[in-house]
Motif scaffolding. Structure first.
Motif, PDB file in Angstrom:
ATOM      1  N   ASP A 230     135.796 -57.312  25.284  1.00 57.46           N
ATOM      2  CA  ASP A 230     136.050 -57.287  26.737  1.00 57.46           C
ATOM      3  C   ASP A 230     135.969 -58.685  27.342  1.00 57.46           C
ATOM      4  N   TYR A 234     138.777 -60.952  29.143  1.00 57.50           N
ATOM      5  CA  TYR A 234     138.544 -61.547  30.470  1.00 57.50           C
ATOM      6  C   TYR A 234     138.923 -63.029  30.469  1.00 57.50           C
ATOM      7  N   LYS A 237     142.656 -63.333  30.677  1.00 61.14           N
ATOM      8  CA  LYS A 237     143.135 -63.083  32.048  1.00 61.14           C
ATOM      9  C   LYS A 237     142.862 -64.286  32.943  1.00 61.14           C
ATOM     10  N   ARG A 327     137.004 -58.357  36.424  1.00 61.58           N
ATOM     11  CA  ARG A 327     136.005 -58.481  35.356  1.00 61.58           C
ATOM     12  C   ARG A 327     135.930 -57.189  34.564  1.00 61.58           C
TER      13      ARG A 327
END
Length: 332
Positions: A230, A234, A237, A327
């Protein structure tokens, strides 16, 4: 590189002592010292910027003294040539046979820690002499490649206010620096400490804390620090959001000319891992990413003319990205 668990703990325990040794000479600048150590742990190079008189050069020299590593300082000037950095071939004679031959005479780049002092005072041709060394950890001269000693760490300094006689670093060169560290003025208490400790006859003795082999082990350990899927997503992104052509963040579209490339994402993850290890953790958390995003993106986000006119800088863009980019639902 296989390292036993007891050795891992012993090496990590030395990291706070490294900072303490440097602080015998350098008063304050905790964040700057931490970012320099993180860059070393992550195996990258560091660009330091600050006004004259903030002990940039002294900071780098003290860091080298706190480790069992070779150190060379290169003073960058307008007349410096690439051969002054890399080295050159000299004609020698074998006295037993009388034959002459060319021998490569290694330049100051062949050391573990290099201080590239006032790097923006030399023309682009000479600046480019560092590119291969910084990326490939080797230099080529006369068609032959010479490996550099490891660990290899370049710390470059530049002054932001001196415009005359300077040559701004090109984007390709800037991107080779893992971190861009800004050094600010000390606070009142720190300035008193500087004046008190530097105007007397007593000088602090620096004890070496780490060997070159231990630093290489630390650099290997950094890559083994855990980061969740994850958090990697992030980071992806966050980096993609810096690019005005593809971002959905209006702030970026308005103020940014060029965004960060994939190397920025690699740098952010590696330095976050190094920070986690420095703090005694074996997993990256969100705070590591947010704190390291500033020195990682500072030189990789290029603001446009409108932003410069409005005094909007890359740090402000980074703050907005941290605020707006989605997030992970489960915060780490």
């Amino acid at each position: 590189m296989e390292i036993s668990e007891s050795n891992i703990k012993a090496i990590i325990a030395k990291l706070p002592h490294l900072k303490q040794e440097i602080q015998k000479v350098i008063v304050g600048q905790d964040q700057v010292l931490e970012e320099m150590i993180i860059a070393l742990m992550a195996g990258g190079h560091c660009l330091l910027e600050g006004v004259p008189g903030l002990a940039k050069t002294l900071m780098v020299k003290t860091l080298s003294q706190a480790m069992h590593l070779s150190f060379r300082r290169i003073q960058f000037t307008p007349d410096l040539m690439p051969t002054d950095i890399i080295g050159t071939e000299i004609l020698e004679e074998d006295h037993s046979t009388g034959k002459r031959f060319f021998k490569f005479n290694k330049g100051p780049i062949f050391a573990n820690i290099i201080l590239a002092d006032e790097i923006n005072r030399t023309p682009p041709k000479t600046q480019a002499a560092l590119l291969e060394a910084m990326q490939e950890f080797e230099v080529t001269y006369g068609g032959q490649t010479y490996p550099l000693d490891r660990p290899f760490f370049i710390l470059a300094t530049q002054n932001p206010i001196e415009q005359a006689g300077t040559y701004p670093l090109p984007e390709a060169q800037l991107d080779r620096f893992l971190l861009f560290v800004k050094i600010g003025y000390p606070n009142e208490q720190e300035e008193f400490g500087i004046l008190n400790s530097t105007t007397g006859s007593k000088k602090a003795a620096i004890e070496p804390v780490l060997t070159g082999e231990e630093i290489l082990q630390i650099q290997s350990l950094v890559r083994d620090v855990s980061i969740s899927h994850d958090l990697i997503e992030y980071v992806s992104k966050l980096i993609r959001a810096t690019r005005p052509d593809t971002t959905s963040v209006d702030y970026v579209k308005e103020w940014v000319r060029w965004g960060a490339g994939p190397r920025a994402g690699q740098a952010l993850i590696l330095t976050a891992k190094a920070r986690a290890l420095l703090k005694g953790r074996y997993a990256v958390i969100m705070d590591d990413l947010h704190i390291m995003a500033y020195p990682v993106l500072r030189h990789r986000i290029l603001v446009n003319f409108k932003a410069e006119a409005e005094n909007v800088n890359s740090d402000q863009v980074t703050s907005e990205l941290i605020r707006t980019v989605e997030r992970p639902k489960v915060q780490v």
